[in-house]
Design a protein around this motif. Structure first.
Motif, short mmCIF file in Angstrom:
data_model
loop_
_atom_site.label_atom_id
_atom_site.label_comp_id
_atom_site.label_asym_id
_atom_site.label_seq_id
_atom_site.Cartn_x
_atom_site.Cartn_y
_atom_site.Cartn_z
N GLU A 1 -14.20 12.20 0.46
CA GLU A 1 -13.80 10.83 0.78
C GLU A 1 -12.97 10.80 2.07
O GLU A 1 -13.12 9.88 2.89
N GLN A 2 -12.12 11.79 2.25
CA GLN A 2 -11.33 11.87 3.49
C GLN A 2 -12.25 12.07 4.70
O GLN A 2 -12.06 11.44 5.74
N ARG A 3 -13.21 12.96 4.55
CA ARG A 3 -14.14 13.26 5.66
C ARG A 3 -14.91 12.01 6.07
O ARG A 3 -15.03 11.71 7.27
N LYS A 4 -15.42 11.27 5.08
CA LYS A 4 -16.18 10.06 5.39
C LYS A 4 -15.30 8.99 6.04
O LYS A 4 -15.73 8.33 7.00
N ALA A 5 -14.10 8.82 5.53
CA ALA A 5 -13.19 7.82 6.10
C ALA A 5 -12.80 8.18 7.52
O ALA A 5 -12.77 7.31 8.41
N ASN A 6 -12.53 9.46 7.78
CA ASN A 6 -12.16 9.89 9.13
C ASN A 6 -13.34 9.75 10.10
O ASN A 6 -13.15 9.45 11.28
N ARG A 7 -14.57 9.95 9.58
CA ARG A 7 -15.76 9.78 10.42
C ARG A 7 -15.88 8.32 10.85
O ARG A 7 -16.14 8.02 12.03
N LYS A 8 -15.70 7.41 9.91
CA LYS A 8 -15.77 5.98 10.24
C LYS A 8 -14.69 5.60 11.25
O LYS A 8 -14.95 4.87 12.21
N ASP A 9 -13.49 6.11 11.02
CA ASP A 9 -12.38 5.79 11.91
C ASP A 9 -12.63 6.35 13.31
O ASP A 9 -12.30 5.71 14.31
N SER B 1 -5.48 1.70 8.99
CA SER B 1 -5.53 3.15 8.93
C SER B 1 -6.82 3.59 8.27
O SER B 1 -7.53 2.77 7.66
N PRO B 2 -7.16 4.89 8.33
CA PRO B 2 -8.40 5.39 7.70
C PRO B 2 -8.45 5.14 6.19
O PRO B 2 -9.53 5.14 5.61
N VAL B 3 -7.30 4.91 5.56
CA VAL B 3 -7.29 4.63 4.11
C VAL B 3 -8.15 3.41 3.79
O VAL B 3 -8.80 3.34 2.75
N ASP B 4 -8.16 2.43 4.72
CA ASP B 4 -8.93 1.21 4.49
C ASP B 4 -10.43 1.48 4.45
O ASP B 4 -11.19 0.66 3.94
N LEU B 5 -10.85 2.64 4.99
CA LEU B 5 -12.27 2.93 5.11
C LEU B 5 -12.79 3.85 4.01
O LEU B 5 -13.96 4.24 4.04
N VAL B 6 -11.93 4.21 3.07
CA VAL B 6 -12.36 5.07 1.96
C VAL B 6 -13.32 4.30 1.07
O VAL B 6 -13.09 3.14 0.74
N ILE C 1 0.85 -1.19 0.00
CA ILE C 1 0.00 0.00 0.00
C ILE C 1 0.88 1.24 0.00
O ILE C 1 1.73 1.40 0.86
N SER C 2 0.72 2.11 -0.97
CA SER C 2 1.55 3.30 -1.05
C SER C 2 0.73 4.57 -1.11
O SER C 2 1.27 5.67 -1.10
N ARG C 3 -0.58 4.45 -1.20
CA ARG C 3 -1.42 5.63 -1.32
C ARG C 3 -1.82 6.12 0.06
O ARG C 3 -2.20 5.35 0.93
N ASP C 4 -1.71 7.41 0.30
CA ASP C 4 -2.11 7.96 1.59
C ASP C 4 -3.44 8.68 1.48
O ASP C 4 -3.91 8.97 0.39
N LEU C 5 -4.04 8.98 2.61
CA LEU C 5 -5.40 9.49 2.66
C LEU C 5 -5.56 10.81 1.93
O LEU C 5 -6.59 11.09 1.33
N SER C 6 -4.51 11.64 1.95
CA SER C 6 -4.63 12.98 1.37
C SER C 6 -4.72 12.97 -0.14
O SER C 6 -4.97 14.01 -0.75
N THR C 7 -4.53 11.81 -0.79
CA THR C 7 -4.66 11.74 -2.24
C THR C 7 -6.10 11.49 -2.67
O THR C 7 -6.38 11.41 -3.87
N PHE C 8 -7.01 11.33 -1.71
CA PHE C 8 -8.43 11.18 -2.02
C PHE C 8 -9.11 12.55 -1.91
O PHE C 8 -8.54 13.49 -1.36
#
Length: 447
Positions: A84-92, A146-151, A73-80
């Motif tokens: 999408e970041q807001r939703k993933a962070n809410r889930k996390d 990490s929150p990336v899994d929840l995007v 995995i090489s992609r980080d959350l800020s590339t979404f």
């Protein structure tokens, strides 16, 4: 050193004896019980430092949820996108608040009450169901945690393919060979290659076993559903993909502590003298790690070494571990330095020396994502860039032996003659300034 979180029931081994963590006491220390019933009291710093030295060892058999790391995995959350970041962070956030760092237990009645309480705390009018929380937890367990899994991955939705496994394999291979190519071949090239290879495969089959050629439009739709970030990364390179898909240009955002640590190096504007000869040794290099969310300096490394992976590793070591022993060496420093822990992402320069296997392996073992900044993009680590100027103006330029920022500012100031600080003196002053001045000064960028 293993990746772990303090929780009730965690078992440590010291001097071949097992100790079970019972509770956190009012003063913040921990109470542990040995196999023979002996109760001991240890601070969090003592346990963490003991683990780093090998004096304390975590009992692997007692770890209920071992860390799973996927180095691919090489992609980080800020590339979404921001949404999408807001939703993933809410889930996390729901997962972290409901579980409290403990093992996830699927108890509908209990979970619904906990979710309702978290929804009130977050002022969320549409809280998730217990089943949704269970699914999110499964995603994090299967991923890197990490929150990336929840995007949300909408590109994976849509009507299912009617292709056979053989045809899908042919299409996937054609995309890999032709479309994922720096020559930037068009989609039609993929369709043409698929047509050729399906024809070749059909000749090998008996007459009563036909293979259906996929239509050009279905191949195009299939390509369009591929994750756009991966497509750009394959065709134009990862750096270009990061630039295109980073949703916040010029300003990197962190929403919680230890989500993003920025690391940078700079020579300090001061001459340091030798402790024996008292002659100037030169300007030392300072490597700093700063937490983007709190703007707290979590660690530093001062030396005469030029920027390297070694300097980054030494800086990270100090940043991750408690600072109690460091502060104990200076009786005039009374302010605590509570920064410690493992970050989700570290951001550093893209120098070839920083791509060393030691740094990459260290970060992979601890589940830390490394983001190398493209050239000429100071905004990727703007917080740590600014803190160097604060250090120079707030401390270094006021010390004897400073060379100031440039020749004009220096004027006829005799830096070599005025230099009187040794390396250890400078390190002492730097630590005192960080904890007694910088950390206690209001930052205008924070609410």
């Amino acid at each position: 050193m293993k990746h772990f979180a303090f929780r009730k029931g965690l078992v440590f081994i010291r001097d071949e004896k097992k100790f079970t963590l019972l509770r956190r006491l009012m003063d913040g220390s921990f109470q542990l019980e040995s196999e023979d019933g002996e109760l001991i009291k240890c601070s969090e710093a003592e346990i963490i430092l003991g683990c780093s030295r090998g004096e304390w060892v975590i009992d692997d058999a007692e770890l209920e949820a071992p860390l799973v790391i996927d180095p691919k995995i090489s992609r980080d959350l800020s590339t979404f996108s921001e949404e999408e970041q807001r939703k993933a962070n809410r889930k996390d956030e729901y997962l972290r608040r409901v579980t409290g760092g403990q093992k996830f237990v699927m108890n509908y009645e209990k979970l619904e009450k906990q979710i309702a309480q978290v929804a009130v705390e977050l002022n969320d009018p549409n809280p998730p169901s217990a089943l949704s929380l269970y699914r999110w937890n499964r995603k994090k367990q299967k991923g890197r945690g990490s929150p990336v899994d929840l995007v949300d991955r909408f590109e994976q939705r849509g009507r299912r393919l009617s292709w056979s496994k053989t045809v899908k394999d042919i299409v996937d291979k054609a995309i890999e060979e032709v479309y994922f190519n720096h020559q930037l071949y068009p989609k039609v090239a993929v369709s043409e290659l698929v047509e050729t290879r399906v024809g070749q495969w059909a000749k090998k089959l008996p007459p009563d076993n036909e293979i259906k050629l996929p239509s050009k439009s279905s191949i195009y739709r299939y390509i369009e559903k591929l994750e756009a970030y991966n497509v750009v990364s394959k065709r134009l390179g990862k750096s270009e993909a990061d630039l295109r898909f980073r949703s916040v240009k010029g300003k990197q955002i962190a929403t919680r502590l230890s989500e993003r640590w920025e690391i940078d190096h700079s020579p300090l504007d001061i001459l340091v003298i030798c402790e024996k000869s008292f002659k100037p040794l030169g300007r030392p290099w300072l490597t700093i790690t700063i937490d983007k969310y709190s703007r707290m300096i979590v660690g530093f490394y001062l030396s005469f070494r030029e920027p390297s992976a070694y300097a980054v590793l030494q800086c990270l070591k100090q940043a991750i571990l408690p600072k109690d022993e460091i502060l104990a060496a200076y009786s005039d420093i009374k302010t605590p330095w509570p920064a410690r822990g493992i970050p989700e992402t570290i951001v550093c320069d893209n120098g070839m020396d920083l791509h060393a296997n030691a740094l990459i392996s260290f970060c992979q073992e601890l589940g830390i994502q490394v983001q190398f900044c493209p050239a000429k993009t100071p905004q990727y680590k703007g917080s740590v860039e600014r803190v160097f100027r604060t250090i120079e103006e707030g401390l270094i330029h006021q010390l004897p032996g400073t060379v100031f920022a440039n020749i004009d500012a220096r004027g006829d100031y005799p830096s070599e003659e005025k230099a009187s600080l040794t390396f250890s003196d400078l390190q002492h002053l730097l630590i005192k300034w960080i904890v007694d001045v910088y950390h206690l000064t209001h930052h205008r960028g924070l609410v």
